[in-house]
Design a protein around this motif. Structure first.
Motif, short mmCIF file in Angstrom:
data_model
loop_
_atom_site.label_atom_id
_atom_site.label_comp_id
_atom_site.label_asym_id
_atom_site.label_seq_id
_atom_site.Cartn_x
_atom_site.Cartn_y
_atom_site.Cartn_z
N ARG A 121 0.84 -1.21 0.00
CA ARG A 121 0.00 0.00 0.00
C ARG A 121 0.87 1.26 0.00
N ASP A 122 1.85 1.29 0.88
CA ASP A 122 2.71 2.47 0.99
C ASP A 122 3.49 2.71 -0.30
N PHE A 123 3.97 1.63 -0.92
CA PHE A 123 4.75 1.80 -2.15
C PHE A 123 3.88 2.34 -3.27
N ILE A 124 2.65 1.90 -3.35
CA ILE A 124 1.74 2.43 -4.37
C ILE A 124 1.42 3.90 -4.10
N ILE A 125 1.13 4.23 -2.85
CA ILE A 125 0.84 5.62 -2.50
C ILE A 125 2.01 6.53 -2.86
N GLU A 153 1.54 6.86 8.50
CA GLU A 153 2.72 7.21 9.28
C GLU A 153 3.96 6.43 8.83
N SER A 154 3.76 5.16 8.46
CA SER A 154 4.88 4.34 8.02
C SER A 154 5.54 4.89 6.77
N LEU A 155 4.75 5.39 5.83
CA LEU A 155 5.30 5.99 4.62
C LEU A 155 5.87 7.37 4.91
N ASP A 156 5.21 8.14 5.73
CA ASP A 156 5.69 9.47 6.08
C ASP A 156 7.09 9.41 6.69
N TYR A 157 7.31 8.39 7.53
CA TYR A 157 8.63 8.24 8.15
C TYR A 157 9.69 7.91 7.10
N LYS A 158 9.36 7.03 6.15
CA LYS A 158 10.31 6.69 5.10
C LYS A 158 10.69 7.91 4.27
N LEU A 159 9.70 8.72 3.93
CA LEU A 159 9.97 9.92 3.13
C LEU A 159 10.82 10.91 3.91
N HIS A 160 10.57 11.04 5.20
CA HIS A 160 11.36 11.94 6.04
C HIS A 160 12.82 11.46 6.08
N TYR A 165 11.19 -1.80 5.84
CA TYR A 165 10.75 -2.60 6.97
C TYR A 165 10.83 -4.08 6.62
N ASP A 166 10.33 -4.92 7.54
CA ASP A 166 10.21 -6.34 7.22
C ASP A 166 9.00 -6.55 6.32
N ASN A 167 8.95 -7.73 5.69
CA ASN A 167 7.83 -8.08 4.80
C ASN A 167 7.63 -7.08 3.67
N GLU A 168 8.72 -6.49 3.19
CA GLU A 168 8.64 -5.60 2.04
C GLU A 168 8.60 -6.42 0.75
N ALA A 169 7.76 -6.03 -0.17
CA ALA A 169 7.78 -6.64 -1.50
C ALA A 169 8.81 -5.95 -2.38
N PHE A 170 9.10 -4.68 -2.10
CA PHE A 170 9.98 -3.87 -2.94
C PHE A 170 11.21 -3.46 -2.15
N ASP A 171 12.38 -3.71 -2.73
CA ASP A 171 13.63 -3.43 -2.03
C ASP A 171 14.07 -1.98 -2.23
N THR A 172 15.24 -1.66 -1.71
CA THR A 172 15.71 -0.28 -1.76
C THR A 172 15.93 0.20 -3.19
#
Length: 495
Positions: free
Chosen positions: A381-385, A409-416, A427-434
């Motif tokens: 969800r976060d990666f699509i957003i 919040e999880s996506l907001d933290y990554k963007l920050h 995070y864990d259980n990511e479908a998409f890597d760095t």
């Protein structure tokens, strides 16, 4: 198998037959029965996947050439995004790599340090991105052969044909298909499902039931009443028009294409004999008729049928394994297909489920399964957003709303973390890597506010040589690779 002697799968399609094939391959001494009705249609549009589908096929012992021939498949090196940042601009989400991602050797960091606008796009330093731009394809070299082996690939294929292919495989390994329309669900006193009741009065009993009933979610949703967790406040698309066309003129593109439109986006999935097209949109911001017109305007070949309308909600069931029912595929939840995650969510769930069935305590296994599935949905969800949040488009109500909304919040933290420190936090259980996250940030021109001081540890002359050598090596490799059409034909001729 700890009390499980018979697994009943409700529903066919890709999810149902992937489940049947996986169980028939990986579970010994367990009867597998799939119940489906020819009266009930399946979604069955052209599918795009990402690289993990190859591992699933390998586990099942599927030969790649046989698979491609049976499903009219083609190769996929990533996704081209058109008009997502601004109209007229495009970028590529690659299945390759960008070298080092942090420290003095960070390729993207040194590129930004040394160049002044206009910069050489980061994609030119990634082999499959360059291959895709030239319409070329070749499978990665075996072993460690430098850049020629440091990428991967996925497929495009006809989902209906894939289900049929897996049905033959599953039945060949002992799975049984039962034709019938389910009209009722019989339960034990403790609430577990005992049997599916068919329209002709037959009952199909089982110890474990796999709900692959699609958006109807007959078992996990309707019978066990698992609440639907709605994501539409972040992902408001709720409709899709889908239509196949004749194969587009020119070479067969080794990538999926996503084009941003007024209130959603259009997909293009090239197969051997036709092209899958669709328009995913939000009925809150555009009516169905106008969305259909916009899809038809996107087509680059004559349609083979009338467009078909699909309705859905983005989100998932609150739990995915309840009592003796496990939801797989659309019965578990739906995320818009922007990053080709539908097939991934099926085989990833199966890979997580099958080892748990051999454990003594299924209740404990269900708890862990539910936690991991929830995280998987949230991460995707976060990666699509992310694609919407970074867009610079403000030319319609849809884009103004999605680019200004409050983020999870999880996506907001990554963007920050990225903006302030250049850290690609996962995070864990990511479908998409760095690498995937970097591809979207770079494509959208979204960079950290400050340059890392670590980059200056590498002398500018050395950094420049490092970039030039990689750029030249990639250009040389791509030039000598065959066109996608030619490579695909050679694979088919090998059968």
């Amino acid at each position: 198998m700890n009390g499980i002697r018979r697994i009943v799968i409700l529903g066919g399609g890709s999810a149902g037959w992937m489940s049947a094939a996986a169980f028939a391959t990986g579970l010994r001494g367990v009867a597998i029965e799939l119940v489906e009705s020819e009266e009930i249609g399946i979604i069955g549009v052209g599918e795009a996947t990402f690289p993990s589908i190859r591992q699933f096929n390998d586990i099942l012992g599927i030969d790649e050439a046989d698979f491609l021939a049976a499903t009219r498949g083609s190769y996929k090196l990533g996704i081209q995004f058109r008009d997502w940042k601004q109209r007229g601009e495009h970028y590529f989400h690659t299945f390759g790599d960008f070298g080092h991602l942090d420290g003095p050797m960070a390729l993207w960091g040194q590129l930004r340090r040394l160049q002044v606008a206009p910069q050489t796009p980061l994609g030119e330093f990634c082999l499959p991105t360059v291959m895709a731009s030239q319409g070329r394809f070749c499978r990665p070299a075996d072993g460690d052969q430098g850049l020629a082996s440091r990428y991967t690939y996925a497929y495009h294929f006809d989902a209906t044909l894939y289900a049929a292919f897996l049905r033959r495989l599953a039945e060949g390994r002992g799975a049984r298909r039962t034709e019938g329309r389910v009209v009722g669900v019989e339960r034990h006193e403790d609430g577990r499902v005992r049997a599916l009741r068919l329209a002709d009065g037959r009952e199909v009993e089982g110890d474990l039931f796999i709900d692959c009933s699609g958006l109807a979610s007959l078992l996990i949703g309707q019978t066990l009443e698992q609440r639907f967790v709605d994501y539409s406040h972040w992902l408001p698309v709720d409709r899709a028009w889908a239509v196949p066309t004749e194969r587009a003129p020119g070479g067969l593109a080794p990538f999926t294409r996503s084009t941003a439109l007024e209130a959603g986006w259009a997909w293009r999935i090239p197969l051997q004999d036709r092209t899958g097209n669709g328009h995913v949109f939000s009925s809150r911001y555009i009516d169905e008729g106008r969305a259909r017109e916009q899809l038809l305007a996107q087509l680059d070949a004559p349609p083979l049928a009338e467009p078909r309308l699909l309705r859905f909600r983005t989100g998932h069931r609150e739990r995915f394994w309840v009592k003796n029912v496990v939801a797989i595929g659309l019965a578990a939840g739906f995320l818009e297909p922007l990053e080709s995650t539908a097939i991934f969510m099926v085989h990833n769930a199966l890979g997580r489920l099958i080892p748990l069935l051999g454990e003594a305590d299924h209740a404990e296994g269900a708890v862990g399964f539910n936690v991991q599935q929830l995280r998987q949905f949230q991460r995707i969800r976060d990666f699509i957003i992310l694609h919407y949040a970074l867009s610079e488009r403000r030319d319609s109500e849809f884009w103004r709303a999605l680019t200004s909304m409050a983020l999870p919040e999880s996506l907001d933290y990554k963007l920050h973390a990225w903006r302030e420190t250049g850290t690609l936090h996962v995070y864990d259980n990511e479908a998409f890597d760095t690498t995937s996250w970097l591809a979207i940030h770079a494509g959208m021109g979204h960079w950290p506010r400050r340059r890392s001081p670590w980059l200056d540890e590498m002398p500018a002359e050395l950094a420049g040589r490092y970039l030039a050598e990689r750029h030249q090596a990639i250009a040389a490799l791509a030039t000598h690779m065959p066109e996608h059409d030619s490579y695909l034909r050679s694979r088919m001729q090998a059968l």
